[in-house]
Design an enzyme around this catalytic site. Structure first.
Site, PDB file in Angstrom:
ATOM      1  N   CYS A  14       8.627 -28.223  70.830  1.00 39.84           N
ATOM      2  CA  CYS A  14       7.845 -27.221  71.549  1.00 39.84           C
ATOM      3  C   CYS A  14       6.527 -26.902  70.845  1.00 39.84           C
ATOM      4  O   CYS A  14       6.542 -26.521  69.670  1.00 39.84           O
ATOM      5  CB  CYS A  14       8.684 -25.950  71.699  1.00 39.84           C
ATOM      6  SG  CYS A  14       7.796 -24.577  72.463  1.00 39.84           S
ATOM      7  N   VAL A  31      12.291 -20.389  72.959  1.00 41.40           N
ATOM      8  CA  VAL A  31      11.805 -20.485  71.585  1.00 41.40           C
ATOM      9  C   VAL A  31      10.283 -20.524  71.639  1.00 41.40           C
ATOM     10  O   VAL A  31       9.701 -20.933  72.635  1.00 41.40           O
ATOM     11  CB  VAL A  31      12.364 -21.752  70.891  1.00 41.40           C
ATOM     12  CG1 VAL A  31      13.838 -21.594  70.597  1.00 41.40           C
ATOM     13  CG2 VAL A  31      12.100 -23.016  71.720  1.00 41.40           C
ATOM     14  N   GLU A  81       7.770 -14.661  71.092  1.00 43.08           N
ATOM     15  CA  GLU A  81       6.416 -14.965  71.570  1.00 43.08           C
ATOM     16  C   GLU A  81       5.559 -15.463  70.397  1.00 43.08           C
ATOM     17  O   GLU A  81       5.357 -14.758  69.408  1.00 43.08           O
ATOM     18  CB  GLU A  81       5.722 -13.777  72.254  1.00 43.08           C
ATOM     19  CG  GLU A  81       6.449 -13.225  73.451  1.00 43.08           C
ATOM     20  CD  GLU A  81       6.496 -14.182  74.634  1.00 43.08           C
ATOM     21  OE1 GLU A  81       5.782 -15.199  74.615  1.00 43.08           O
ATOM     22  OE2 GLU A  81       7.259 -13.912  75.582  1.00 43.08           O
ATOM     23  N   SER A  82       5.036 -16.672  70.536  1.00 42.80           N
ATOM     24  CA  SER A  82       4.458 -17.392  69.397  1.00 42.80           C
ATOM     25  C   SER A  82       3.331 -16.644  68.681  1.00 42.80           C
ATOM     26  O   SER A  82       3.371 -16.483  67.453  1.00 42.80           O
ATOM     27  CB  SER A  82       3.961 -18.770  69.845  1.00 42.80           C
ATOM     28  OG  SER A  82       2.896 -18.685  70.772  1.00 42.80           O
TER      29      SER A  82
END
Length: 256
Positions: free
Chosen positions: A37, A77, A89-90
């Site tokens: 991802c 993820v 949340e990245s």
């Protein structure tokens, strides 16, 4: 019939597998990840860049355990568990790491308030223009839509690269802008091989900046073998992927 994304290679490979092996011991911070991802890779780059201790846990996107769903009800993820408390949340996670680990350097957000805000403006540009542009290009099925999507992506990249000081966005300082963009630079060969994209068509400044990003050690250490990315992105190229991002692009919605 099983969902077309269900047979994703189960674990990281190559340099990323070596990095995973180094982060199996329990830590205050547990990093729930999917090796494939790009949003996960943002957080992973930040962790490696700043030398923050973490325990890596791979999440199978189609066999999520109850504990992970308790951490992130969205079932997506990246996510972390920090001292027993959950976040996801990245980009929120990357900023959290700045606050939670102030003694770990380098920092990815500048101290100066103006420059911090300036960085966030260009991260927003990446999220709203470049990432959707990349997705639209690889998911487009007819030549006319591919050509339009490619030109839109070029426009977004040229707008960004005009502001790049080199070798990184802020100059010598590696920042949140670079972290936000790097995973898609690593994957742009998919567009090159299948959609007529080229870095050279964007311009020489983009060629240099992209090279600086893809060769940064923290980026290299979080990259798996290309053969396994190809398996995943073949589904996007056929517009059959069932990720939330793919669905959003297909339906003309913002990526969640």
């Amino acid at each position: 019939m099983a969902p077309p994304d269900q047979h994703i290679h189960p674990v990281a490979t190559g340099r990323a597998a070596e990095t995973v092996a180094q982060h199996q011991d329990p830590q205050d911070l547990v990093f729930y990840a999917g090796w494939f991802c790009p949003y996960v890779q943002r957080v992973w780059i930040a962790l490696e860049e700043r030398g923050i201790p973490y325990q890596y846990k791979e999440v199978n996107p189609y066999k999520k355990e109850k504990h992970f769903l308790d951490i992130n009800p969205k079932g997506l993820v990246p996510a972390i568990e920090y001292q027993g408390k959950a976040l996801y949340e990245s980009l929120i996670l990357v900023e959290f790491l700045e606050d939670a680990y102030p003694d770990h350097i380098p920092h990815l957000l500048p101290k100066d308030p103006y420059t911090r805000a300036y960085v966030r403006i260009w991260v927003d540009h990446i999220n709203k223009q470049i990432v959707p542009g990349f997705m639209r290009l690889i998911q487009a099925q007819d030549v006319e839509k591919q050509n339009a999507a490619r030109e839109d992506l070029y426009k977004g990249l040229r707008t960004l690269v005009e502001k790049v000081r080199g070798p990184y966005f802020l100059g010598e300082e590696f920042s949140l802008v670079d972290v936000a963009l790097a995973p898609w630079v690593l994957r742009d060969y998919i567009s090159k091989e299948n959609r007529g994209y080229s870095r050279e068509a964007v311009g020489e400044s983009w060629v240099k900046y992209a090279h600086a990003l893809e060769t940064r050690p923290s980026v290299v250490k979080t990259q798996s073998d290309k053969e396994h990315y190809a398996e995943i992105y073949a589904r996007y190229l056929r517009d059959e992927a069932q990720s939330e991002a793919a669905k959003a692009i297909r339906e003309g919605r913002p990526i969640p």
